[in-house]
Motif scaffolding. Structure first.
Motif, PDB file in Angstrom:
ATOM      1  N   ARG A  73       7.509   8.366  -6.721  1.00 41.09           N
ATOM      2  CA  ARG A  73       8.418   7.507  -7.494  1.00 41.09           C
ATOM      3  C   ARG A  73       9.768   7.373  -6.790  1.00 41.09           C
ATOM      4  NH1 ARG A  73       6.963  11.164 -11.752  1.00 41.09           N
ATOM      5  NH2 ARG A  73       5.136  10.425 -12.895  1.00 41.09           N
ATOM      6  N   VAL A  74      10.320   8.507  -6.346  1.00 40.82           N
ATOM      7  CA  VAL A  74      11.635   8.492  -5.691  1.00 40.82           C
ATOM      8  C   VAL A  74      11.573   7.657  -4.417  1.00 40.82           C
ATOM      9  CG1 VAL A  74      13.321   9.920  -4.466  1.00 40.82           C
ATOM     10  CG2 VAL A  74      12.423  10.672  -6.676  1.00 40.82           C
ATOM     11  N   HIS A  75      10.513   7.838  -3.631  1.00 39.23           N
ATOM     12  CA  HIS A  75      10.405   7.125  -2.357  1.00 39.23           C
ATOM     13  C   HIS A  75      10.337   5.619  -2.566  1.00 39.23           C
ATOM     14  CE1 HIS A  75       9.789   6.803   1.876  1.00 39.23           C
ATOM     15  NE2 HIS A  75       8.535   6.375   1.793  1.00 39.23           N
ATOM     16  N   THR A  76       9.571   5.169  -3.566  1.00 40.01           N
ATOM     17  CA  THR A  76       9.472   3.733  -3.806  1.00 40.01           C
ATOM     18  C   THR A  76      10.772   3.177  -4.395  1.00 40.01           C
ATOM     19  OG1 THR A  76       8.342   4.255  -5.888  1.00 40.01           O
ATOM     20  CG2 THR A  76       6.974   3.605  -4.041  1.00 40.01           C
ATOM     21  N   VAL A  77      11.408   3.930  -5.282  1.00 43.17           N
ATOM     22  CA  VAL A  77      12.678   3.461  -5.862  1.00 43.17           C
ATOM     23  C   VAL A  77      13.752   3.367  -4.789  1.00 43.17           C
ATOM     24  CG1 VAL A  77      14.564   4.104  -7.409  1.00 43.17           C
ATOM     25  CG2 VAL A  77      12.211   4.232  -8.217  1.00 43.17           C
ATOM     26  N   GLU A  78      13.797   4.350  -3.880  1.00 46.76           N
ATOM     27  CA  GLU A  78      14.779   4.304  -2.789  1.00 46.76           C
ATOM     28  C   GLU A  78      14.586   3.060  -1.923  1.00 46.76           C
ATOM     29  OE1 GLU A  78      15.723   9.051  -1.965  1.00 46.76           O
ATOM     30  OE2 GLU A  78      14.268   8.002  -0.733  1.00 46.76           O
ATOM     31  N   VAL A 134       0.828  -1.201   0.000  1.00 45.20           N
ATOM     32  CA  VAL A 134       0.000   0.000   0.000  1.00 45.20           C
ATOM     33  C   VAL A 134       0.862   1.250   0.000  1.00 45.20           C
ATOM     34  CG1 VAL A 134      -1.546   1.386   1.470  1.00 45.20           C
ATOM     35  CG2 VAL A 134      -2.028  -1.038   1.073  1.00 45.20           C
ATOM     36  N   LEU A 135       0.424   2.233  -0.786  1.00 46.37           N
ATOM     37  CA  LEU A 135       1.017   3.561  -0.770  1.00 46.37           C
ATOM     38  C   LEU A 135       0.012   4.497  -0.101  1.00 46.37           C
ATOM     39  CD1 LEU A 135       3.519   5.209  -2.079  1.00 46.37           C
ATOM     40  CD2 LEU A 135       1.813   5.968  -3.719  1.00 46.37           C
ATOM     41  N   SER A 136       0.373   5.027   1.050  1.00 45.89           N
ATOM     42  CA  SER A 136      -0.498   5.961   1.764  1.00 45.89           C
ATOM     43  C   SER A 136      -0.248   7.370   1.230  1.00 45.89           C
ATOM     44  CB  SER A 136      -0.180   5.890   3.265  1.00 45.89           C
ATOM     45  OG  SER A 136      -0.630   7.027   3.950  1.00 45.89           O
ATOM     46  N   PHE A 137      -1.327   8.046   0.805  1.00 49.78           N
ATOM     47  CA  PHE A 137      -1.210   9.401   0.255  1.00 49.78           C
ATOM     48  C   PHE A 137      -2.129  10.336   1.039  1.00 49.78           C
ATOM     49  CE2 PHE A 137      -2.958  12.460  -3.019  1.00 49.78           C
ATOM     50  CZ  PHE A 137      -1.907  13.358  -2.911  1.00 49.78           C
ATOM     51  N   ASP A 138      -1.511  11.222   1.789  1.00 56.62           N
ATOM     52  CA  ASP A 138      -2.215  12.151   2.676  1.00 56.62           C
ATOM     53  C   ASP A 138      -1.909  13.572   2.212  1.00 56.62           C
ATOM     54  OD1 ASP A 138      -3.180  13.730   4.735  1.00 56.62           O
ATOM     55  OD2 ASP A 138      -1.878  12.894   6.281  1.00 56.62           O
ATOM     56  N   MET A 139      -2.906  14.256   1.685  1.00 55.21           N
ATOM     57  CA  MET A 139      -2.722  15.638   1.224  1.00 55.21           C
ATOM     58  C   MET A 139      -3.669  16.541   1.992  1.00 55.21           C
ATOM     59  SD  MET A 139      -2.971  17.132  -2.654  1.00 55.21           S
ATOM     60  CE  MET A 139      -2.615  18.847  -3.055  1.00 55.21           C
ATOM     61  N   GLY A 140      -3.100  17.429   2.774  1.00 50.16           N
ATOM     62  CA  GLY A 140      -3.901  18.349   3.564  1.00 50.16           C
ATOM     63  C   GLY A 140      -3.848  19.753   3.010  1.00 50.16           C
ATOM     64  N   GLY A 141      -3.920  20.723   3.910  1.00 51.65           N
ATOM     65  CA  GLY A 141      -3.916  22.110   3.478  1.00 51.65           C
ATOM     66  C   GLY A 141      -2.543  22.682   3.259  1.00 51.65           C
TER      67      GLY A 141
END
Length: 694
Positions: free
Chosen positions: A443-448, A287-294
């Protein structure tokens, strides 16, 4: 219902840079609200939000049995340099470690590279004569005369807080403790933090930065937490108040006041816990958690239904979010990448006439232009409004009416007039830029981490996450994402799912060829006692879960890898077993082990936490009828570069099995899920929207 006949009523509170989110769990039913964050007195937004959500749920404030709180206040204070007047005391000869950093260049070929300024200026750094070696043996006793001189200098300087960081204090903190005693004897009103308690880990630059950060924010955070507890009692909320820490566990307010640096990533940690809970219920292991706030967007990897963790991270990266350009903090943390890309992130045009978004934010004061609260800069929220993703009359349940005209004017003034675009095109460019920034970060985070991002299922939440998730998945090649119920206040709900937990991390070098198992047992027992001391007060029932991890490397290497440690008492055969575990993990990381080199343990971690309650798997649901929208509105379709008529659906009106095909917007009080033309959503039995490619 609670077993004693009373209703089980718990509240989670997340203070963000723009909104303060409140989630109330009443006997398993979630009620929620969002209020604008009050920067002058953050507790006022909490009091308002708690009162509002209690009224929505129909409970009295006195019925609330537990309040769990996470906040970005410590992070914001470090980023904006709004902390206490702080002095730093260190070993003679190491005064400039904060300035020298590690001597690595985060941008190798930039001849004009500008290093981030040290948190504590040189004039506020003092040195005393003392010295420990790496094994904790005293090489030079603490010099009384230099201690006295430094204490008097601190008194004369009028400092509110003092950080003490001596060389090799992670191995023996006696000199730091003596320095603290001397300061408090002369200046009992001053706050003192010592590195051997805040972060007893090797690598002096990171450890010194961590204790300085703790001292820098400690007076303000302690004052805020004290005010919060008193204010809650004044309105009738007399329940215990706990804090979520960066590692994803819950600790007391008293512990948080003493070690506020552990709160730096507390809000985002709640979001990762929320996503992990959804992953458990749906049986998702990648799972990739994606949290976008203000204000920010956070991306975290959750594997086997557990968020990835680390023992160090960076705050406030100053150079294109490049690793090494921020302030390193050595504490246990849920590992994630965080960028300045939220609904309030400001769009501008750079010197090359390109649209840029963030990291600066309009926050809650004055807010995006469409809020009509004094903001004049165009933001991502303004772009979303212009492109039809938001309903101007029903934002935040109608609590904040939005002005399309104000958004268009801001886009025209700051973007369109500079590069010759109309407001629609400027808004499109703004959204594409922020989405591309977030896609690159993912992309960078998963490749790392050695992963293929297309293999992940995204779980999205936060006020702005579901607005951008579909387009983000198109860019990253992800075919499936979930929008859980309560997504708009996901982090606050995550707080209510978090275990009581604390992780003790210490550096102590042990060579396996000369493994002292008796000393290793003493070290681990002391760390376990420390971790349990933070946790046992929060346990309702059941034995705590103990997790032990070693950070190991081949002798001579500069970095280490985590190696899970079995729950065992060390004996003469432990060295061989640990070596075998290390080599298996090393092969998993790097492909093969190395023969003939000694192996060493560098750091140790012991985590104690309350057991997670079992969750019921959500049964699969078949696709039912495609739901016809009650109304439509114009929604910009990025893949076609044009406005299309999109169906508008009320989430509360959908039932399990219902299918919604894009382009569409599924609206609720705290957020909206935007489906592009290439996606469809199927409502699951637990209310989640399972969104897949058509």
């Amino acid at each position: 219902m609670a077993s004693n006949g009373l209703r089980n009523c718990r509240v989670g509170v997340d203070i963000g840079g723009t909104f303060t989110d409140i989630a109330l769990d009443l006997d398993g039913v979630i009620h929620s609200t969002k209020v604008l964050t009050d920067y002058t007195a953050p507790e006022r937004a909490i009091l308002k939000g708690v009162s509002t959500v209690a009224e929505i749920a129909g409970v009295a404030l006195a019925e609330i049995s537990l309040l769990i709180h996470g906040t970005t206040l410590a992070t914001n204070a470090l980023i904006e340099r709004r902390g206490a007047r702080t002095a730093f005391v260190t070993t003679e000869g190491f005064r400039d470690v904060l300035e020298m950093r590690t001597e690595n260049r985060f941008e190798q070929y930039d001849l004009n590279i500008a290093l981030p300024p040290a948190l504590i200026e040189r004039a506020d750094r003092f040195a005393v004569r003392e010295r420990m070696n790496a094994g904790g043996k005293v090489l030079l006793p603490l010099d009384a005369a230099s201690v006295s001189a430094v204490v008097e200098a601190i008194a004369a300087g009028g400092y509110e807080s003092v950080a003490v960081g001596f060389i090799h204090a992670y191995a023996n903190g006696a000199h730091e403790a003596a320095m603290r005693d001397a300061i408090l004897k002369r200046l009992p009103h001053v706050s003192v933090s010592i590195s051997s308690e805040v972060s007893p880990q090797m690598r002096e630059f990171e450890r010194f930065n961590t204790v300085c950060a703790n001292a820098y924010v400690k007076p303000a955070i302690k004052s805020y937490l004290d005010r919060l507890v008193v204010s809650l009692k004044e309105i009738g909320v007399g329940c215990p108040v706990f804090m979520i820490h960066s590692g994803g566990g819950i600790v007391s307010v008293e512990s948080a006041s003493e070690f506020p640096v552990r709160l730096v990533e507390s809000g985002p940690a709640g979001g990762a816990i929320f996503a992990a809970d959804i992953a458990r219920r749906h049986g998702l292991d990648t799972v990739l958690s994606f949290d976008m706030g203000g204000t920010t967007a956070k991306i975290c990897l959750i594997e086997n239904q557990v968020p990835k963790t680390a023992k160090t991270f960076e705050v406030a990266r100053t150079y294109r979010f490049r690793k090494g350009s921020g302030m390193p903090i050595s504490i246990p943390v849920v590992e994630m990448v965080e960028i300045g890309a939220g609904g309030g992130s400001i769009a501008s045009v750079d010197g090359m006439r390109q649209i840029r978004v963030g990291p600066h934010s309009a926050a809650s004061e004055p807010g995006p232009a469409c809020y009509q609260r004094g903001g004049r800069n165009p933001t991502v929220t303004d772009a979303d409004l212009i492109l039809g993703k938001l309903d101007p009359d029903n934002f935040a349940g109608g609590a904040i009416p939005l002005s399309v005209a104000a958004s268009r004017q801001a886009m025209a003034d700051d973007i369109g007039s500079v590069i010759g675009l109309d407001p629609d095109a400027a808004a499109y460019g703004t959204c594409e830029m922020v989405d591309e920034n977030m896609a690159n970060a993912g992309r960078v985070h998963t490749v790392e981490n050695g992963k293929n991002i297309a293999d992940f299922t995204m779980i999205t939440f936060g006020g702005a996450g579901p607005l951008h998730a579909a387009r983000l998945c198109e860019k990253m090649g992800i075919s499936t994402f979930l929008v859980p119920p309560g997504a708009g206040v996901g982090s606050a709900i995550g707080f209510l799912r978090a275990p009581f937990g604390y992780e003790s991390v210490r550096s102590a070098v042990f060579n396996l060829s000369q493994f002292d198992f008796a000393e290793a047992n003493r070290l681990v027992d002391a760390m376990q006692a420390e971790a349990l001391g933070f946790v046992e007060g929060g346990l309702d029932s059941g034995a705590p879960v103990i997790e032990r991890t070693l950070f190991m490397r081949y002798a001579g290497q500069g970095w280490d890898i985590p190696v899970p440690l079995d729950a065992e008492t060390f004996d003469a055969g432990s060295a061989a077993r640990i070596a075998g575990q290390f080599e298996r993990e090393y092969e998993r990381f790097f492909g093969r082990a190395i023969e003939g080199l000694d192996i060493e343990i560098v750091s140790w971690s012991v985590k104690a936490s309350s057991p997670l309650p079992p969750v019921a798997r959500v049964p699969a649901v078949g696709e039912g009828n495609v739901v016809a929208p009650a109304r439509t509105r114009r929604l910009f379709e990025a893949s076609q570069g044009a406005f299309l008529d999109a169906g508008i659906h009320e989430r509360d009106g959908l039932k399990p099995g219902d299918v919604v095909k894009g382009p569409a917007v599924i609206v609720e009080r705290e957020t909206s899920a935007v489906l592009t033309a290439s996606f469809k959503a199927v409502v699951q039995n637990d209310g989640c929207l399972l969104v897949t490619r058509l």
